[in-house]
Design an enzyme around this catalytic site. Structure first.
Site, PDB file in Angstrom:
ATOM      1  N   ASN A   1       0.848  -1.186   0.000  1.00 40.74           N
ATOM      2  CA  ASN A   1       0.000   0.000   0.000  1.00 40.74           C
ATOM      3  C   ASN A   1       0.894   1.251   0.000  1.00 40.74           C
ATOM      4  O   ASN A   1       1.571   1.550   0.990  1.00 40.74           O
ATOM      5  CB  ASN A   1      -0.917  -0.035   1.228  1.00 40.74           C
ATOM      6  CG  ASN A   1      -1.866   1.148   1.282  1.00 40.74           C
ATOM      7  OD1 ASN A   1      -1.441   2.288   1.304  1.00 40.74           O
ATOM      8  ND2 ASN A   1      -3.157   0.864   1.315  1.00 40.74           N
TER       9      ASN A   1
ATOM     10  N   LYS B   1       0.333  -8.255   1.452  1.00 37.95           N
ATOM     11  CA  LYS B   1      -0.625  -9.268   0.989  1.00 37.95           C
ATOM     12  C   LYS B   1      -0.127 -10.694   1.208  1.00 37.95           C
ATOM     13  O   LYS B   1      -0.831 -11.653   0.906  1.00 37.95           O
ATOM     14  CB  LYS B   1      -0.953  -9.028  -0.486  1.00 37.95           C
ATOM     15  CG  LYS B   1      -1.816  -7.769  -0.687  1.00 37.95           C
ATOM     16  CD  LYS B   1      -3.164  -8.109  -1.264  1.00 37.95           C
ATOM     17  CE  LYS B   1      -4.231  -7.077  -0.973  1.00 37.95           C
ATOM     18  NZ  LYS B   1      -4.169  -5.847  -1.713  1.00 37.95           N
TER      19      LYS B   1
ATOM     20  N   PHE C   1       2.398 -14.265   6.730  1.00 35.64           N
ATOM     21  CA  PHE C   1       3.695 -14.485   7.354  1.00 35.64           C
ATOM     22  C   PHE C   1       3.779 -15.927   7.861  1.00 35.64           C
ATOM     23  O   PHE C   1       2.893 -16.376   8.595  1.00 35.64           O
ATOM     24  CB  PHE C   1       3.904 -13.518   8.526  1.00 35.64           C
ATOM     25  CG  PHE C   1       4.251 -12.109   8.110  1.00 35.64           C
ATOM     26  CD1 PHE C   1       4.029 -11.661   6.815  1.00 35.64           C
ATOM     27  CD2 PHE C   1       4.830 -11.229   9.016  1.00 35.64           C
ATOM     28  CE1 PHE C   1       4.356 -10.364   6.433  1.00 35.64           C
ATOM     29  CE2 PHE C   1       5.165  -9.934   8.646  1.00 35.64           C
ATOM     30  CZ  PHE C   1       4.926  -9.496   7.358  1.00 35.64           C
TER      31      PHE C   1
ATOM     32  N   HIS D   1      -3.875  -3.173  10.251  1.00 39.47           N
ATOM     33  CA  HIS D   1      -4.975  -3.850   9.554  1.00 39.47           C
ATOM     34  C   HIS D   1      -6.197  -2.928   9.422  1.00 39.47           C
ATOM     35  O   HIS D   1      -6.588  -2.285  10.391  1.00 39.47           O
ATOM     36  CB  HIS D   1      -5.344  -5.113  10.361  1.00 39.47           C
ATOM     37  CG  HIS D   1      -6.552  -5.814   9.848  1.00 39.47           C
ATOM     38  ND1 HIS D   1      -6.603  -6.379   8.594  1.00 39.47           N
ATOM     39  CD2 HIS D   1      -7.770  -6.036  10.409  1.00 39.47           C
ATOM     40  CE1 HIS D   1      -7.797  -6.915   8.412  1.00 39.47           C
ATOM     41  NE2 HIS D   1      -8.524  -6.716   9.498  1.00 39.47           N
TER      42      HIS D   1
ATOM     43  N   PHE E   1     -10.958  -7.297   2.943  1.00 41.89           N
ATOM     44  CA  PHE E   1     -11.831  -6.140   2.760  1.00 41.89           C
ATOM     45  C   PHE E   1     -12.859  -5.981   3.899  1.00 41.89           C
ATOM     46  O   PHE E   1     -14.090  -6.024   3.657  1.00 41.89           O
ATOM     47  CB  PHE E   1     -12.568  -6.232   1.422  1.00 41.89           C
ATOM     48  CG  PHE E   1     -11.683  -6.322   0.203  1.00 41.89           C
ATOM     49  CD1 PHE E   1     -10.309  -6.164   0.288  1.00 41.89           C
ATOM     50  CD2 PHE E   1     -12.243  -6.571  -1.053  1.00 41.89           C
ATOM     51  CE1 PHE E   1      -9.489  -6.239  -0.848  1.00 41.89           C
ATOM     52  CE2 PHE E   1     -11.436  -6.636  -2.188  1.00 41.89           C
ATOM     53  CZ  PHE E   1     -10.064  -6.476  -2.087  1.00 41.89           C
ATOM     54  N   PRO E   2     -12.398  -5.762   5.126  1.00 45.40           N
ATOM     55  CA  PRO E   2     -13.312  -5.770   6.289  1.00 45.40           C
ATOM     56  C   PRO E   2     -14.511  -4.827   6.180  1.00 45.40           C
ATOM     57  O   PRO E   2     -15.622  -5.185   6.578  1.00 45.40           O
ATOM     58  CB  PRO E   2     -12.409  -5.338   7.446  1.00 45.40           C
ATOM     59  CG  PRO E   2     -11.032  -5.669   7.017  1.00 45.40           C
ATOM     60  CD  PRO E   2     -10.997  -5.551   5.529  1.00 45.40           C
ATOM     61  N   GLN E   3     -14.294  -3.618   5.631  1.00 41.36           N
ATOM     62  CA  GLN E   3     -15.418  -2.651   5.621  1.00 41.36           C
ATOM     63  C   GLN E   3     -16.550  -3.122   4.717  1.00 41.36           C
ATOM     64  O   GLN E   3     -17.723  -2.821   4.979  1.00 41.36           O
ATOM     65  CB  GLN E   3     -14.932  -1.245   5.232  1.00 41.36           C
ATOM     66  CG  GLN E   3     -14.703  -0.990   3.754  1.00 41.36           C
ATOM     67  CD  GLN E   3     -13.432  -1.649   3.234  1.00 41.36           C
ATOM     68  OE1 GLN E   3     -12.623  -2.150   3.980  1.00 41.36           O
ATOM     69  NE2 GLN E   3     -13.253  -1.650   1.923  1.00 41.36           N
TER      70      GLN E   3
HETATM   71  O1  0FX Z   1      -4.437  -3.544   1.099  1.00 42.30           O
HETATM   72  P1  0FX Z   1      -5.891  -3.618   1.242  1.00 42.30           P
HETATM   73  O2  0FX Z   1      -6.541  -2.414   1.757  1.00 42.30           O
HETATM   74  O3  0FX Z   1      -6.270  -4.770   2.285  1.00 42.30           O
HETATM   75  C1  0FX Z   1      -6.250  -6.176   2.027  1.00 42.30           C
HETATM   76  C2  0FX Z   1      -7.112  -6.886   3.060  1.00 42.30           C
HETATM   77  O4  0FX Z   1      -8.415  -6.348   3.073  1.00 42.30           O
HETATM   78  C3  0FX Z   1      -6.508  -6.753   4.445  1.00 42.30           C
HETATM   79  O5  0FX Z   1      -7.249  -7.502   5.370  1.00 42.30           O
HETATM   80  C4  0FX Z   1      -5.087  -7.272   4.415  1.00 42.30           C
HETATM   81  N1  0FX Z   1      -4.485  -7.102   5.718  1.00 42.30           N
HETATM   82  C5  0FX Z   1      -4.312  -6.540   3.345  1.00 42.30           C
HETATM   83  C6  0FX Z   1      -2.940  -7.070   3.234  1.00 42.30           C
HETATM   84  O6  0FX Z   1      -4.944  -6.679   2.062  1.00 42.30           O
HETATM   85  O7  0FX Z   1      -6.509  -4.107  -0.120  1.00 42.30           O
HETATM   86  P2  0FX Z   1      -6.521  -3.403  -1.540  1.00 42.30           P
HETATM   87  O8  0FX Z   1      -5.619  -2.218  -1.560  1.00 42.30           O
HETATM   88  O9  0FX Z   1      -6.345  -4.450  -2.544  1.00 42.30           O
HETATM   89  O10 0FX Z   1      -7.996  -2.868  -1.606  1.00 42.30           O
HETATM   90  C7  0FX Z   1      -8.442  -1.745  -0.925  1.00 42.30           C
HETATM   91  C8  0FX Z   1      -9.947  -1.669  -1.019  1.00 42.30           C
HETATM   92  O11 0FX Z   1     -10.309  -1.550  -2.392  1.00 42.30           O
HETATM   93  C9  0FX Z   1     -10.664  -2.901  -0.520  1.00 42.30           C
HETATM   94  O12 0FX Z   1     -10.933  -2.820   0.878  1.00 42.30           O
HETATM   95  C10 0FX Z   1     -11.917  -2.913  -1.333  1.00 42.30           C
HETATM   96  C11 0FX Z   1     -11.506  -2.212  -2.630  1.00 42.30           C
HETATM   97  N2  0FX Z   1     -11.356  -3.168  -3.748  1.00 42.30           N
HETATM   98  C12 0FX Z   1     -10.128  -3.679  -4.059  1.00 42.30           C
HETATM   99  C13 0FX Z   1     -10.009  -4.582  -5.088  1.00 42.30           C
HETATM  100  C14 0FX Z   1      -8.653  -5.182  -5.441  1.00 42.30           C
HETATM  101  C15 0FX Z   1     -12.475  -3.521  -4.452  1.00 42.30           C
HETATM  102  O13 0FX Z   1     -13.583  -3.043  -4.137  1.00 42.30           O
HETATM  103  N3  0FX Z   1     -12.363  -4.431  -5.464  1.00 42.30           N
HETATM  104  C16 0FX Z   1     -11.171  -4.965  -5.820  1.00 42.30           C
HETATM  105  O14 0FX Z   1     -11.123  -5.784  -6.781  1.00 42.30           O
END
Ligand code: 0FX
Length: 245
Positions: free
Chosen positions: A11, A76, A79, A93, A104-106
């Site tokens: 991120n 992602k 560990f 988290h 995607f907790p929210q």
């Molecule tokens: O990095 P991250 O915010 O979080 C995810 C997991 O939810 C979290 O529990 C874990 N610790 C972490 C390592 O990975 O995920 P992101 O940056 O891929 O996505 C952020 C938000 O974007 C997600 O909460 C919902 C939204 N999203 C993301 C993707 C890839 C979507 O709505 N659709 C998608 O296809």
């Protein structure tokens, strides 16, 4: 001697925020890294630090040998047990543990009403499970989508980091085991949610909740297949608060 810290993140925003927060700290030797299977991270135009790829399962011995502390900012990779048993690992988290641990907790909090927020915790062998160092809740309003809830959570993650960074680095915090196991959602649970069953009977309130849970900016999440043509159609919702009269 400098404290050696490995940051593992997928991120960019959190990585940049972290690098600003540690700027005032002395005696730290920080290495920034990202997941080996996420090469786009290093090329991100916004990234303000130099980062190297890491494969935690393959490199855990080296990590244990080289670092005093590992901090995951939305890494992602899971560990491995050998890593978390041999060096202190802390996770930031985007959820309020132990509710809706995992993916995607929210999104799941909008659907099931469980608490949402941000948690900083020690990493153990289970997903988003270890002793809690700090956490705070956000309120999900009826007009929030996944995106607007996520934006609040990410701000909260940075605030929690700011407030707790000193004790995280020094290891002087008092971490508390969550009282319950809570629940876990996996990537496949989210993927299953995306397919809309056009025959499903529900209330309009539930339908709106479902669509706002699946609406996250430009992401194409929820979809249905038109039975006549077989065309796949993505669905998002717009929610706008009316101006006060
Ligand atoms: O990095 P991250 O915010 O979080 C995810 C997991 O939810 C979290 O529990 C874990 N610790 C972490 C390592 O990975 O995920 P992101 O940056 O891929 O996505 C952020 C938000 O974007 C997600 O909460 C919902 C939204 N999203 C993301 C993707 C890839 C979507 O709505 N659709 C998608 O296809």
């Amino acid at each position: 001697m400098d404290k050696k810290i490995l940051i593992v993140s997928d991120n960019v925003e959190l990585t940049n925020a972290f690098s600003k927060l540690v700027a005032s700290f002395h005696n730290l030797d920080i290495t920034y890294s990202y997941s080996y299977n996420n090469p786009g991270f290093a090329n991100s135009a916004n990234l303000q630090v130099t980062a190297e790829a890491v494969h935690v399962k393959e490199q855990w011995r080296d990590i244990v040998h080289r670092y005093d502390l590992v901090i995951s900012l939305h890494c992602k990779q899971l560990f491995p047990a050998e890593l978390v048993a041999n060096v202190r690992c802390v996770n930031v988290h985007p959820g309020f543990n132990p509710y809706n641990r995992g993916w995607f907790p929210q999104v799941f909090s909008i659907l099931n009403g469980y608490k949402a927020g941000a948690t900083i915790h020690e990493i153990d062998e289970q997903l988003d499970h270890g002793a809690i160092i700090a956490q705070r809740e956000i309120v999900i309003e009826k007009w929030d989508t996944s995106l607007t809830a996520y934006e609040k959570i990410q701000q909260l993650e940075i605030e929690l980091l700011r407030e707790n960074l000193e004790s995280i680095i020094a290891g002087t915090y008092k971490a508390v085991q969550p009282e319950e196991e809570g629940n876990v959602n996996l990537k496949k649970d989210f993927n299953n949610l995306c397919a809309i069953d056009l025959q499903k009977q529900t209330t309009l309130g539930e339908a709106i909740d479902y669509l706002r849970a699946m609406t996250h900016g430009n992401y194409n999440n929820a979809y249905f297949i038109d039975p006549q043509t077989g065309v796949k159609v993505f669905v998002k919702i717009t929610l706008e608060i009316a101006p006060e009269k």
